[in-house]
Design a protein around this motif. Sequence first.
Motif, PDB file in Angstrom:
ATOM      1  N   SER A   7      53.397  19.833  50.198  1.00  0.00           N
ATOM      2  CA  SER A   7      54.475  19.443  49.215  1.00  0.00           C
ATOM      3  C   SER A   7      53.717  18.223  48.155  1.00  0.00           C
ATOM      4  O   SER A   7      53.558  17.428  48.821  1.00  0.00           O
ATOM      5  CB  SER A   7      55.423  18.457  50.294  1.00  0.00           C
ATOM      6  N   ILE A  50      60.315  34.046  51.823  1.00  0.00           N
ATOM      7  CA  ILE A  50      59.568  33.764  52.970  1.00  0.00           C
ATOM      8  C   ILE A  50      59.549  35.643  53.979  1.00  0.00           C
ATOM      9  O   ILE A  50      58.513  35.526  54.660  1.00  0.00           O
ATOM     10  CB  ILE A  50      60.906  32.919  53.534  1.00  0.00           C
ATOM     11  N   VAL A  57      62.850  23.226  47.319  1.00  0.00           N
ATOM     12  CA  VAL A  57      63.552  23.124  48.076  1.00  0.00           C
ATOM     13  C   VAL A  57      64.571  22.182  47.855  1.00  0.00           C
ATOM     14  O   VAL A  57      65.589  21.904  48.781  1.00  0.00           O
ATOM     15  CB  VAL A  57      62.665  22.242  49.224  1.00  0.00           C
ATOM     16  N   VAL A  81      57.338  22.747  48.144  1.00  0.00           N
ATOM     17  CA  VAL A  81      56.644  23.147  49.447  1.00  0.00           C
ATOM     18  C   VAL A  81      55.691  24.141  48.941  1.00  0.00           C
ATOM     19  O   VAL A  81      56.193  25.612  48.389  1.00  0.00           O
ATOM     20  CB  VAL A  81      57.556  23.124  50.973  1.00  0.00           C
ATOM     21  N   PHE A 141      50.935  23.274  55.631  1.00  0.00           N
ATOM     22  CA  PHE A 141      51.590  22.933  54.545  1.00  0.00           C
ATOM     23  C   PHE A 141      51.180  21.696  53.781  1.00  0.00           C
ATOM     24  O   PHE A 141      51.346  21.090  54.118  1.00  0.00           O
ATOM     25  CB  PHE A 141      53.106  23.916  54.648  1.00  0.00           C
ATOM     26  N   PHE A 145      57.485  27.018  46.866  1.00  0.00           N
ATOM     27  CA  PHE A 145      58.731  27.042  47.075  1.00  0.00           C
ATOM     28  C   PHE A 145      59.740  25.837  46.803  1.00  0.00           C
ATOM     29  O   PHE A 145      59.579  24.721  47.389  1.00  0.00           O
ATOM     30  CB  PHE A 145      59.229  27.242  48.849  1.00  0.00           C
ATOM     31  N   THR A 176      56.038  27.533  61.204  1.00  0.00           N
ATOM     32  CA  THR A 176      55.828  27.626  59.798  1.00  0.00           C
ATOM     33  C   THR A 176      57.116  28.104  59.512  1.00  0.00           C
ATOM     34  O   THR A 176      57.075  27.306  58.443  1.00  0.00           O
ATOM     35  CB  THR A 176      54.163  27.673  59.677  1.00  0.00           C
ATOM     36  N   TYR A 232      62.012  15.432  55.751  1.00  0.00           N
ATOM     37  CA  TYR A 232      61.479  16.484  56.842  1.00  0.00           C
ATOM     38  C   TYR A 232      60.998  15.991  58.643  1.00  0.00           C
ATOM     39  O   TYR A 232      61.651  16.906  59.278  1.00  0.00           O
ATOM     40  CB  TYR A 232      59.659  16.633  56.007  1.00  0.00           C
ATOM     41  N   LEU A 260      60.097  26.566  57.097  1.00  0.00           N
ATOM     42  CA  LEU A 260      60.425  26.482  55.695  1.00  0.00           C
ATOM     43  C   LEU A 260      62.160  27.534  55.931  1.00  0.00           C
ATOM     44  O   LEU A 260      62.692  26.864  55.171  1.00  0.00           O
ATOM     45  CB  LEU A 260      59.720  28.294  54.625  1.00  0.00           C
ATOM     46  N   GLU A 261      62.086  28.137  56.911  1.00  0.00           N
ATOM     47  CA  GLU A 261      63.772  28.349  56.972  1.00  0.00           C
ATOM     48  C   GLU A 261      64.256  27.556  57.492  1.00  0.00           C
ATOM     49  O   GLU A 261      66.244  27.278  56.444  1.00  0.00           O
ATOM     50  CB  GLU A 261      63.265  29.748  58.008  1.00  0.00           C
TER      51      GLU A 261
END
Length: 487
Positions: free
Chosen positions: A103, A378, A128, A323, A101, A126, A341, A57, A345-346
Amino acid sequence: PQIRPPRIFCTGAGQRTMFGTSFYRTVATIALLVSTANANEAVGVHGSGTTNPSKCYWAIMEQIEARTKADTHLTYRAVGSTTGIAEFVNDYDTTEPVNDFGSGDLPLNNTVWTRFNSTGVKVLQFPVLLGAVSFFHSVKYVDKLDLNACLLARIFRRDIKEWTHPDIVAFNPELADVPVDEDMSIIVAHRVRGSSSTSSITNYLNVACPDEWSDDLVGSRITWPDDTKGCEGSGGMTDCINNDPNVIGYIDAGHGIAEGLSEIELENKDGTLLSSQEASARGGIAAAEQGALPDSVEADFSGVSLLNRPGEYTWPIVLMTYVYVRQDMTYFDDAAEASLTVAFLEALYNDDYIQQCADNYGFTLPTSDVRDMAEEGIKSLILPDGAPKWTFESSTDPIDGHGEYVISGKRQRISDIERDSLMSSSATKEELEQEIAALKAELNDKAGMTDKQERQLMAALVLSCMCFVYLIIFSIFPLLRCFSRKE
């Protein structure tokens, strides 16, 4: 010798000033003012949660900060999955979480997910990254240590307290040759706070060997025997294993391998003894995901388990990193922060950013089906009115690529380039050590130096380098100060 900062005088605007110890105070003040100004003006995103993917991250966040024209400030607090979830839940406050967010390496449990939905707050999870959790050790007299789930359960439950116990020796015959007067007492290391790693290994032991690990010993935080050793965070666990002999502990495999810890080879459900590295090389991490996930990020993931799955090379302790975000993001005070934010994510599904987490930090990326599911999620996020759209530039996009809210791969920091170069170096640790040894031998042959002389030379070189750097630092700054005053 005592080294003092050089005393440099300069004149300007009718003044004569001396540079000395006040330098420290000046630099600290400037740094504080600059950081405060940046923090107040920057578009910020701030997450918290599991320690396992923290380096991944942080690397992505640094890239985004370097590639935006607008001033951005992204942070992630590596505090453990339990804390990250607690800050995301925020006592079920329906207005906003503590973090932007959360995680974790475990999904939200059904109670949390149901309660959120009952209050009209839709939470998206999500998937990841896929990561292995493994056991590491500092046991003497063994090059390779083999164990199965039931032996691990008995060790962590303190039923087995010696590495020379007959049941361990049956798996590791070389331990039979340990001198009888050698202390081979087992030190069990465990995480002290709520941890997804603790949750995963206690669930695994319960699933794989229920006769030795009962239901009451399952969870992210359990009551450990008094004669075990508590360690805080992944870094703390690394220290616990490194600092004493005959320790066994658990940690995310990528972290443990990167730190050079000795990994235990574990028997999987199909009876194969293997390390997480071998499993990863044979597709055994990704294999654990197959058919295990729901088909929407809006679904309840609480029933998902990637533990003790079948397959010849499947690793038995696999975690999915999630996430967590709230679908309705209109609670953000700053619309640009809400959409940044979303951009983060993208990036987690963009190969230009997420691939480094596999290449450099030992994670496995989810399948394309999971990525497609995440991208649909998303698109469903609800942003505040007026939220700018952050876009990514990979190939050159004239004029538009220079926009305020473009995250451009054409912008770089030299530190990023140097880091990538270092990460891509093909030289292994062993190769570097061999090269250093060869150079030292060559120097000794040519100069006829003794070991003592070599140590003295090395110490002198190190001290000289430190003095040189010290001199440069304390010479350049006051000169710059003088020039600025004259201007």
